[in-house]
Design a protein around this motif. Structure first.
Motif, PDB file in Angstrom:
ATOM      1  N   GLY B 188       1.439   0.823  -0.120  1.00 40.75           N
ATOM      2  CA  GLY B 188       1.922  -0.188   0.820  1.00 40.75           C
ATOM      3  C   GLY B 188       0.882  -1.246   1.117  1.00 40.75           C
ATOM      4  N   GLN B 189      -0.396  -0.884   1.043  1.00 39.46           N
ATOM      5  CA  GLN B 189      -1.460  -1.838   1.326  1.00 39.46           C
ATOM      6  C   GLN B 189      -1.467  -2.970   0.307  1.00 39.46           C
ATOM      7  N   GLU B 191       1.045  -3.736  -1.609  1.00 41.45           N
ATOM      8  CA  GLU B 191       2.333  -4.418  -1.515  1.00 41.45           C
ATOM      9  C   GLU B 191       2.299  -5.486  -0.431  1.00 41.45           C
ATOM     10  N   ALA B 192       1.750  -5.114   0.728  1.00 41.73           N
ATOM     11  CA  ALA B 192       1.670  -6.076   1.830  1.00 41.73           C
ATOM     12  C   ALA B 192       0.816  -7.265   1.418  1.00 41.73           C
ATOM     13  N   ALA B 193      -0.279  -6.990   0.707  1.00 41.87           N
ATOM     14  CA  ALA B 193      -1.156  -8.079   0.270  1.00 41.87           C
ATOM     15  C   ALA B 193      -0.444  -8.974  -0.738  1.00 41.87           C
ATOM     16  N   SER B 194       0.307  -8.351  -1.663  1.00 42.99           N
ATOM     17  CA  SER B 194       1.093  -9.141  -2.626  1.00 42.99           C
ATOM     18  C   SER B 194       2.071 -10.039  -1.891  1.00 42.99           C
ATOM     19  N   ALA B 195       2.743  -9.454  -0.900  1.00 40.39           N
ATOM     20  CA  ALA B 195       3.753 -10.214  -0.177  1.00 40.39           C
ATOM     21  C   ALA B 195       3.140 -11.400   0.564  1.00 40.39           C
TER      22      ALA B 195
END
Lengths: 265, 310
Positions: B188-189, B191-195
């Motif tokens: 999730g870390q 993923e959040a950065a990608s987002a």
């Protein structure tokens, strides 16, 4: 030659998010079987449905965290992750995809705050590194956003020192710091204790009132009824029913919608 | 039983909670163990003190002997250079191991398989004898001719072979440690950065690796301590490290045991210092846990935004 793909693919001019026939498979498993959706700029679309219905997957397709298997998906008139040239979709380079994603904010069920950074660090990280905003300005923005979500006093705390509701509010401030065109919420209150749900929904309600375009996957029917401009019910990879939230919740047309609503209400 | 909070619930016949005497459990096993341990410790100390063969005064004389000091210096330099290289190479191999490309993954796995599998001493002697395999390294360009040429024996000095061999070997272990660290960061870390629009390299550098650090530092400290001791293998290829210097002296004077004591003393001293350093590093990288101390954080809290908010 820059024709807005919106006109070409029959999307309304004010569509912030436009999906037509979006399909997504994981191996042999087809999770999305042709999803259509139009979210006009400045409106809130809520998506409900049983778990495994594909609503989260669809949301993740919007910012290209998941690659579509087929169909058309436009955000503010642009293909996400692709460039359209002479009827071919060319996959974008990492930098260009990142530019697009920077415009699309996303909130997660588990908040996903960067656990090694303070609240301030979480909020200024992307503006400073991705947008190259000067530190002082990024910090000012962060303080302003934290005021909006009511957490300025937590600016130097680490995520683990915050409650779930506070973490999600910080996550919203972090997403807003990039000044996105649209915010995607992936079950933002599902991991919260019941008494913390309200504070997050309140922040989301305030955002909607400022005219933020939002796509919200949620189980909070009350929120959908009150804030949503449209409601979509998804099941088994398709949108089963859509319409005005109040009307749909009061008189669902499809028996599947009715059955789902009777279970969650 | 704690009844003091409910004095009313206590019937008047029973004594008040404070009057009850607590009798500790008898821990016979621990008593016996303690006695035996003390006895053994006494015999060990006695043996060390009374046996003249230890020759403590001789050891004391050699403790700061110039040759020992130079050897200690070389051991420390070797350890630092090798560890630094191993961390760099290990990080690269670890990133390859979590790559999307199956070729990179396979190459990295093969690297770890080989360099962890072959004993360090054998790798060391192999690199030292590289000249038997490759006579010279040269760079020849078309139309220009040979720009650069060097005989293997001219640069594969004992010191250089030691650095290359042990760094590559240690990198195999570091790669596994760092990979485990990267895997320990919840997906999730990133993923959040990608987002948020962060590119892959930035996510690695700013989000994943710093969080992996917390899991990487403790085993890396152990590795550094192991490496310090492992450098004593370079004695085999005549690099004058701590152990080699001691050997050189006792080969001449036959004061074997006192010099081994000197060597052991210095290794123990350095290991102790390294343990303290490891503890401080762990505190630094564990600060988001709330368990460690961080000077920066204390300062921020002291002078930071507190004023602006109140």
């Amino acid at each position: 030659m820059t024709i807005d793909p919106r006109s070409r693919f029959g999307a309304p001019e004010d569509a912030m998010v436009f999906a037509r026939g979006v399909r997504k498979s994981f191996g042999p498993l087809e999770v999305l079987k042709g999803v259509d959706i139009v979210v006009p700029t400045g409106t809130v679309a809520c998506i409900i449905g049983p778990s495994g219905s594909g609503k989260s997957t669809f949301l993740r397709c919007i910012n290209h965290l998941e690659k579509l298997t087929g169909g058309i998906l436009l955000v503010d008139g642009e293909f996400v992750g692709y460039e359209l040239r002479q009827d071919k979709l060319y996959e974008l380079k990492d930098v260009d995809l990142c530019k697009q994603r920077a415009e699309i904010g996303m909130l997660f069920q588990n908040f996903n705050l960067f656990s090694h950074m303070t609240v301030l660090g979480n909020i200024v990280e992307a503006p400073m590194r991705v947008r190259r905003t000067p530190a002082a300005e990024a910090r000012q923005d962060a303080v302003r956003l934290l005021e909006r979500v009511g957490l300025v006093d937590k600016i130097n705390s680490y995520p683990r020192e915050l409650s779930g509701g506070q973490q999600q509010r910080v996550a919203i401030a972090r997403a807003m710091a990039m000044k996105p065109k649209v915010l995607l919420f992936d079950e933002p209150t599902s991991a919260l204790d019941p008494e913390l749900v309200g504070e997050v929904l309140q922040v989301m309600r305030d955002l909607a009132q400022t005219g933020m375009t939002m796509v919200v996957v949620t189980h909070e029917i009350g929120f959908a009824r009150e804030v949503g401009d449209q409601l979509l019910f998804m099941d088994e990879g398709v949108v089963v029913e859509r319409g005005d939230p109040r009307e749909m919740i009061a008189n669902p047309k499809s028996p599947r919608t009715a059955e789902f609503l009777s279970r969650v209400l | 039983m704690d009844t003091s909070r409910h004095p009313d619930a206590n019937s008047s016949a029973a004594p008040a909670a404070d009057d009850l005497i607590v009798v500790p459990r008898r821990q016979y096993g621990i008593w016996i163990g303690t006695a035996v341990t003390l006895l053994v410790a006494f015999f060990i100390v006695q043996a060390f003190v009374q046996n003249p063969a230890f020759a403590w005064d001789t050891a004391g004389r050699y403790l700061f002997h110039p040759q020992i000091m130079r050897g200690l210096g070389n051991t420390l330099i070797l350890t630092v250079i090798i560890m630094a290289l191993a961390i760099v190479v290990g990080t690269i191999v670890a990133i390859m191991r979590v790559s999307r490309s199956p070729i990179l993954r396979a190459f990295a796995s093969a690297y770890v398989w080989f360099f962890r599998g072959v004993p360090a001493l054998i790798q060391l002697i192999f690199w030292f004898n590289l000249a038997l395999l490759v006579r010279e390294f040269s760079l020849t360009l078309p139309f220009v001719g040979t720009v650069f040429s060097i005989r293997t024996n001219d640069f594969m000095t004992p010191f250089f072979s030691a650095v290359v061999a042990l760094a590559l070997c240690e990198a195999g272990y570091m790669a596994e440690i760092i990979r485990a660290g990267i895997k320990s960061v919840p997906p999730g870390q990133s993923e959040a950065a990608s987002a948020l629009g962060m590119p892959y390299r930035m996510i690695l550098k700013r989000i994943v690796l710093p969080q992996a650090m917390r899991f990487v530092v403790p085993p890396t400290g152990n590795e550094a301590i192991n490496l310090l001791k492992m450098t004593s293998l370079v004695t085999f290829i005549a690099v004058d490290d701590l152990f080699y210097s001691a050997q050189a002296i006792y080969a001449r004077t036959f004061e074997t045991i006192p010099l081994l004591i000197v060597v052991a003393f210095w290794y123990l001293t350095v290991v102790s210092i390294m343990s303290v350093g490891q503890y401080m590093l762990e505190s630094h990288f564990g600060r988001s846990d709330g368990t460690g101390f961080s000077v920066g954080r204390i300062l921020r809290n002291a002078i930071g935004l507190r004023g602006a908010t109140s």
